[in-house]
Write an enzyme that holds these catalytic residues in place. Structure first.
Site, PDB file in Angstrom:
ATOM      1  N   GLY A  81       3.720  -3.090  -4.096  1.00 13.65           N
ATOM      2  CA  GLY A  81       3.282  -3.511  -5.924  1.00 13.65           C
ATOM      3  C   GLY A  81       3.581  -2.286  -6.535  1.00 13.65           C
ATOM      4  O   GLY A  81       4.214  -1.640  -7.254  1.00 13.65           O
ATOM      5  N   ARG A  82       2.649  -1.235  -6.032  1.00 10.96           N
ATOM      6  CA  ARG A  82       2.398   0.199  -6.955  1.00 10.96           C
ATOM      7  C   ARG A  82       3.775   1.011  -6.814  1.00 10.96           C
ATOM      8  O   ARG A  82       4.298   1.107  -7.804  1.00 10.96           O
ATOM      9  CB  ARG A  82       1.220   1.307  -6.510  1.00 10.96           C
ATOM     10  CG  ARG A  82       1.040   2.523  -7.679  1.00 10.96           C
ATOM     11  CD  ARG A  82       0.206   2.743  -5.765  1.00 10.96           C
ATOM     12  NE  ARG A  82      -0.799   2.926  -5.488  1.00 10.96           N
ATOM     13  CZ  ARG A  82      -2.054   2.545  -6.343  1.00 10.96           C
ATOM     14  NH1 ARG A  82      -2.049   2.721  -6.772  1.00 10.96           N
ATOM     15  NH2 ARG A  82      -3.506   1.913  -5.424  1.00 10.96           N
ATOM     16  N   CYS A 141     -16.199   5.080 -25.542  1.00 15.23           N
ATOM     17  CA  CYS A 141     -17.676   5.764 -25.372  1.00 15.23           C
ATOM     18  C   CYS A 141     -17.943   6.387 -24.831  1.00 15.23           C
ATOM     19  O   CYS A 141     -19.523   5.345 -23.751  1.00 15.23           O
ATOM     20  CB  CYS A 141     -19.090   4.741 -26.404  1.00 15.23           C
ATOM     21  SG  CYS A 141     -18.268   4.629 -27.680  1.00 15.23           S
ATOM     22  N   GLU A 142     -17.632   6.683 -23.669  1.00 13.64           N
ATOM     23  CA  GLU A 142     -18.183   6.692 -22.120  1.00 13.64           C
ATOM     24  C   GLU A 142     -17.448   7.985 -22.186  1.00 13.64           C
ATOM     25  O   GLU A 142     -16.047   8.690 -22.395  1.00 13.64           O
ATOM     26  CB  GLU A 142     -17.020   6.150 -21.199  1.00 13.64           C
ATOM     27  CG  GLU A 142     -18.092   4.784 -21.043  1.00 13.64           C
ATOM     28  CD  GLU A 142     -19.064   4.512 -20.566  1.00 13.64           C
ATOM     29  OE1 GLU A 142     -19.347   5.331 -19.783  1.00 13.64           O
ATOM     30  OE2 GLU A 142     -19.470   3.272 -20.653  1.00 13.64           O
ATOM     31  N   TYR A 158      -1.723  -1.940 -11.921  1.00  5.70           N
ATOM     32  CA  TYR A 158      -2.683  -1.324 -11.976  1.00  5.70           C
ATOM     33  C   TYR A 158      -3.151  -0.759 -13.326  1.00  5.70           C
ATOM     34  O   TYR A 158      -4.493  -0.051 -13.556  1.00  5.70           O
ATOM     35  CB  TYR A 158      -3.702  -0.600 -10.972  1.00  5.70           C
ATOM     36  CG  TYR A 158      -2.727  -1.618 -10.207  1.00  5.70           C
ATOM     37  CD1 TYR A 158      -3.423  -2.713  -9.403  1.00  5.70           C
ATOM     38  CD2 TYR A 158      -2.336  -0.675  -9.150  1.00  5.70           C
ATOM     39  CE1 TYR A 158      -2.701  -3.580  -7.692  1.00  5.70           C
ATOM     40  CE2 TYR A 158      -1.830  -1.208  -7.531  1.00  5.70           C
ATOM     41  CZ  TYR A 158      -1.827  -2.813  -7.028  1.00  5.70           C
ATOM     42  OH  TYR A 158      -1.852  -3.325  -5.874  1.00  5.70           O
ATOM     43  N   GLY A 164       0.888  -1.673   0.591  1.00  7.97           N
ATOM     44  CA  GLY A 164      -0.194   0.005   0.042  1.00  7.97           C
ATOM     45  C   GLY A 164       0.882   1.672   0.650  1.00  7.97           C
ATOM     46  O   GLY A 164       0.130   2.288   0.113  1.00  7.97           O
ATOM     47  N   GLU A 206       4.430  -6.720   1.022  1.00  3.62           N
ATOM     48  CA  GLU A 206       4.030  -6.518   0.089  1.00  3.62           C
ATOM     49  C   GLU A 206       3.915  -5.554  -0.686  1.00  3.62           C
ATOM     50  O   GLU A 206       2.773  -5.418  -0.893  1.00  3.62           O
ATOM     51  CB  GLU A 206       2.595  -7.415   0.235  1.00  3.62           C
ATOM     52  CG  GLU A 206       2.779  -8.525   1.322  1.00  3.62           C
ATOM     53  CD  GLU A 206       1.300  -9.180   2.192  1.00  3.62           C
ATOM     54  OE1 GLU A 206       1.405 -10.254   1.800  1.00  3.62           O
ATOM     55  OE2 GLU A 206      -0.050  -8.717   0.970  1.00  3.62           O
ATOM     56  N   ARG A 223      -8.017   3.234 -14.072  1.00  2.00           N
ATOM     57  CA  ARG A 223      -7.868   3.970 -12.878  1.00  2.00           C
ATOM     58  C   ARG A 223      -8.364   5.404 -13.124  1.00  2.00           C
ATOM     59  O   ARG A 223      -9.211   5.643 -11.996  1.00  2.00           O
ATOM     60  CB  ARG A 223      -6.620   4.321 -12.805  1.00  2.00           C
ATOM     61  CG  ARG A 223      -6.290   2.562 -12.431  1.00  2.00           C
ATOM     62  CD  ARG A 223      -4.610   2.701 -11.934  1.00  2.00           C
ATOM     63  NE  ARG A 223      -4.377   3.253 -10.173  1.00  2.00           N
ATOM     64  CZ  ARG A 223      -4.493   4.504 -10.399  1.00  2.00           C
ATOM     65  NH1 ARG A 223      -4.142   5.174 -10.768  1.00  2.00           N
ATOM     66  NH2 ARG A 223      -4.663   4.758  -8.765  1.00  2.00           N
TER      67      ARG A 223
HETATM   68  C1  LIG Z   1      -2.824  -4.695  -3.648  1.00  4.55           C
HETATM   69  C2  LIG Z   1      -2.638  -5.813  -2.203  1.00  4.55           C
HETATM   70  C3  LIG Z   1      -1.141  -5.657  -2.277  1.00  4.55           C
HETATM   71  C4  LIG Z   1      -0.433  -4.024  -2.971  1.00  4.55           C
HETATM   72  O1  LIG Z   1      -0.631  -3.454  -3.263  1.00  4.55           O
HETATM   73  P1  LIG Z   1       0.011  -1.860  -3.189  1.00  4.55           P
HETATM   74  O2  LIG Z   1      -1.157  -0.509  -3.237  1.00  4.55           O
HETATM   75  O3  LIG Z   1      -0.084  -2.397  -5.431  1.00  4.55           O
HETATM   76  O4  LIG Z   1       0.859  -2.059  -2.446  1.00  4.55           O
HETATM   77  C5  LIG Z   1      -0.382  -5.984  -1.080  1.00  4.55           C
HETATM   78  N1  LIG Z   1      -0.668  -6.851  -0.503  1.00  4.55           N
HETATM   79  C6  LIG Z   1      -1.895  -7.152  -0.393  1.00  4.55           C
HETATM   80  C7  LIG Z   1      -3.115  -8.060   0.530  1.00  4.55           C
HETATM   81  C8  LIG Z   1      -3.569  -6.574  -2.259  1.00  4.55           C
HETATM   82  O5  LIG Z   1      -4.641  -7.405  -1.856  1.00  4.55           O
END
Ligand SMILES: *Cc1c(COP(=O)(O)O)cnc(C)c1O
Length: 471
Positions: free
Chosen positions: A308-309, A384-385, A414, A264, A306, A350
């Site tokens: 991601g982003r 078309c939105e 994403y 997150g 964890e 998004r």
């Molecule tokens: C989506 C998610 C992440 C990654 O979130 P980011 O905002 O991309 O860092 C990590 N753990 C879980 C369980 C998630 O659902």
């Protein structure tokens, strides 16, 4: 950029392998160093749902990260990319028996269990296979973080995880659980006198795991949201979960060795976003975890994160070609120029989904050299939105013309992952770029879809089949 667009066409996703690797390694090293100072080890899982291909899996494992997956498909991608299954995690609030079986068969390192029924399912499948399932329990600590702020509440109303809050007898779910808990009499439930005694869903989940011979409960997981800048929300979640882990120790005599605080971590989409360096967040979290563990007299567990982003988001940009330009009067004396590009919500949903904001720059030879005055503009897609917006508010040079190239930064996470074929646009190519011996190199890591790809899975009647009579 102009050369990439010329070679591969637009829209085009461009991912910098160097940026991805730097950020992945940077994240891992920041958290490792912060937590080594408080005497524990850290695992960093790349959240595959943000952007995952077998090539990305290779980068992830070569940089020493583990892999988070959220479905059988993501798990399959991890395996195809050569990830050691022991370094993979399987998430999801509704995993199928087939997905769980596949994870157990492959030897996936942890299954993050999300509900009481799932514990039963995982236990039953593990027994059938004659294995022990490595399990983490996903809890909702009552902390929600949203970009600049976080809120902490006692109760949860969302589909993920199991609540740490004590259940009340009036809760339908709790009442169900009581049906097979002989220590609480029906009378107690009926008159509410058992209310204070009712364990939380999370505690009942621990109880179910501890009792199951085919479940190895390793620890607790939580994930409090996404695009979060401040460390406070994570720290508060960590405190609540550690407190829960101390309660588990007291109740069951089990000292769980693992704590996963999810992902997150926020990134800069526009100048308004102010992400903190990974090291700063890692240090603040290590402090919070250590402080809480001292108070609870609980050994600092092995930590997992964890992101991601925060790893792949800034590594990606999307290139578009400008098409139609249109001036629209917003109010008397004020005009907005709509700049249409050759993609939109199919390659980046998004803005439509979350009202997400992006920035944009002119990316061809004219970029920076333009003599045109800045014009109040909105970059829109070709779908078309009317909500099909790429960049809501921006200023682009007055001499921008059809055929010019625009680049939208921070689209690595994403975007491709959420892409669609809406209006039957083929998904764009993903090209990876890197610098080797001072030379820029590019290569396709996902081929763009062709029209044939779009029709390949559809039944297509031969053209000579008779039309419906009368039509
Ligand atoms: C989506 C998610 C992440 C990654 O979130 P980011 O905002 O991309 O860092 C990590 N753990 C879980 C369980 C998630 O659902």
């Amino acid at each position: 950029m102009a050369k990439l667009a010329e070679t591969y066409g637009t829209p085009l996703y461009v991912i910098s392998e160097d940026t991805f690797r730097d950020r992945a390694r940077g994240f891992r090293e920041a958290f490792e160093s912060a937590f080594s100072r408080v005497g524990t080890e850290v695992s960093v899982y790349f959240a595959g749902k943000s952007f995952l291909t077998p090539e990305v899996v290779r980068w992830v494992r070569e940089e020493g990260l583990n892999l988070d997956t959220a479905s059988g498909g993501e798990m399959a991608c991890g395996l195809r990319g050569g990830m050691d299954p022991a370094r993979m995690a399987l998430h999801g609030n509704n995993k199928s028996a087939a997905e769980i079986t596949r994870a157990l068969d492959a030897g996936v390192g942890r299954i993050v269990v999300d509900s009481l029924p799932e514990i039963e399912l995982v236990g039953r499948l593990a027994r059938t296979l004659g294995v022990t399932a490595p399990v983490m329990l996903r809890v909702t600590p009552g902390v929600h973080a949203e970009t600049h702020d976080f809120i902490a509440t006692a109760h949860e109303d969302q589909k993920f995880g199991m609540s740490l809050a004590p259940a009340r007898a009036t809760d339908a779910q709790a009442a169900d659980a009581l049906a097979d808990d002989s220590s609480v009499s029906t009378q107690d439930v009926a008159d509410g006198s058992a209310a204070a005694e009712l364990p939380s869903a999370a505690m009942r989940a621990v109880s179910a795991c501890v009792a199951h011979p085919n479940i190895d409960l390793q620890g607790i997981h939580c994930h409090i949201g996404s695009q979060i800048f401040a460390a406070e929300g994570f720290a508060q979640a960590a405190e609540r979960v550690l407190t829960f882990m101390a309660e588990v120790r007291e109740k069951f005599g089990v000292q769980l060795p693992q704590l996963d605080l999810g992902g997150g971590y926020g990134i800069a989409y526009t100048e308004a976003d102010t992400p903190r360096p990974a090291q700063e967040i890692a240090d603040a979290l290590a402090q919070a975890v250590q402080g809480t563990c001292r108070l609870l007299d609980f050994p600092v567990p092995h930590l997992s994160f964890e992101p991601g982003r925060a790893i792949v988001g800034p590594a990606g940009i999307t290139l578009y070609t400008v098409g139609t330009l249109k001036a629209v009067t917003v109010e008397p004396g004020q005009a907005r120029r709509y700049v249409s590009v050759d993609g939109g919500m199919s390659d980046n949903p998004r803005p439509v989904l979350y009202g997400a904001d992006y920035s944009v720059v002119v990316a061809d030879a004219k970029g920076g050299l333009s003599t045109g005055d800045p014009v109040f503009s909105r970059v829109v897609g070709k779908h078309c939105e009317s909500g099909d917006i790429v960049v809501n508010t921006t200023y682009l040079p007055s001499d921008l013309t059809a055929g010019d190239l625009l680049a939208v930064p921070a689209t690595g996470a994403y975007c491709w992952a959420l892409s669609s074929n809406y209006n039957w646009l083929p998904r764009p190519t993903v090209v990876a770029v890197r610098t080797v011996d001072g030379e820029g190199q590019s290569r396709v890591i996902v081929r763009g879809e062709t029209e044939d790809d779009l029709f390949a899975r559809m039944s297509v009647e031969p053209a000579d089949s008779p039309d419906v009579p009368g039509s």
